[in-house]
Enzyme design. Sequence first.
Site, short mmCIF file in Angstrom:
data_model
loop_
_atom_site.label_atom_id
_atom_site.label_comp_id
_atom_site.label_asym_id
_atom_site.label_seq_id
_atom_site.Cartn_x
_atom_site.Cartn_y
_atom_site.Cartn_z
N HIS A 59 9.36 -3.28 7.22
CA HIS A 59 9.00 -1.88 7.43
C HIS A 59 8.18 -1.75 8.70
O HIS A 59 7.41 -2.65 9.05
CB HIS A 59 8.19 -1.35 6.25
CG HIS A 59 8.98 -1.19 4.99
ND1 HIS A 59 8.60 -0.32 3.99
CD2 HIS A 59 10.11 -1.79 4.54
CE1 HIS A 59 9.48 -0.38 3.00
NE2 HIS A 59 10.39 -1.27 3.31
N GLU A 61 5.53 -0.12 9.34
CA GLU A 61 4.08 -0.25 9.13
C GLU A 61 3.66 -1.72 9.04
O GLU A 61 2.67 -2.13 9.63
CB GLU A 61 3.65 0.45 7.84
CG GLU A 61 3.94 1.92 7.80
CD GLU A 61 5.25 2.24 7.08
OE1 GLU A 61 6.29 1.61 7.40
OE2 GLU A 61 5.25 3.12 6.20
N CYS A 89 5.23 3.63 1.75
CA CYS A 89 5.59 3.23 0.38
C CYS A 89 4.44 2.43 -0.22
O CYS A 89 3.43 2.16 0.45
CB CYS A 89 6.86 2.39 0.40
SG CYS A 89 6.65 0.77 1.17
N CYS A 92 3.58 -0.85 1.77
CA CYS A 92 2.89 -0.58 3.03
C CYS A 92 1.49 -0.02 2.79
O CYS A 92 0.55 -0.39 3.50
CB CYS A 92 3.72 0.36 3.89
SG CYS A 92 5.27 -0.41 4.45
#
Length: 157
Positions: A59, A61, A89, A92
């Site tokens: 991801h 992040e 999410c 993260c």
Amino acid sequence: MLACENRCMSDDLMGLALAQARAALEHDDVPVGAIVVHDGAVIAARHNERELHNNPIGHAEMLALVDAATHLGQWRLDECTMYVTLEPCAMCAGALVNSRLGRLVYAAEDTKAGAVKSQYELLSGERLNHRVVVSSGLRAQESADLLRSFFKARRNS
């Protein structure tokens, strides 16, 4: 005047995160981008790379946090701000807390999996030893439109 300058700078910084999100489209990843700022300078800029590298934690992040920590030579990011195009999410959000991120600014809410406000409130849990300051909604429509068009194209192909 200073508030306008800070708002304009934040808008530009979210623009950089949106540019990262658009870069994810080049390899058919969900268009999410994140940047990390420290002392007014961008020290990390990443986009989703799950499809590109078959990486379940790829991801934007997560990748940006690793780059920021490497840049600073420490894992504590308490003096940093992350700008991300979609509400993080649970994975993260947990990483943001564990990195001691100082501030998070996100664009669009993730009503299905958002772990900052929409589904869970992991950054403000009373049991946590660190809370991240959160702002949301900056360029939210632009981010949401980018995501909608991505998923619409996937459904139509």
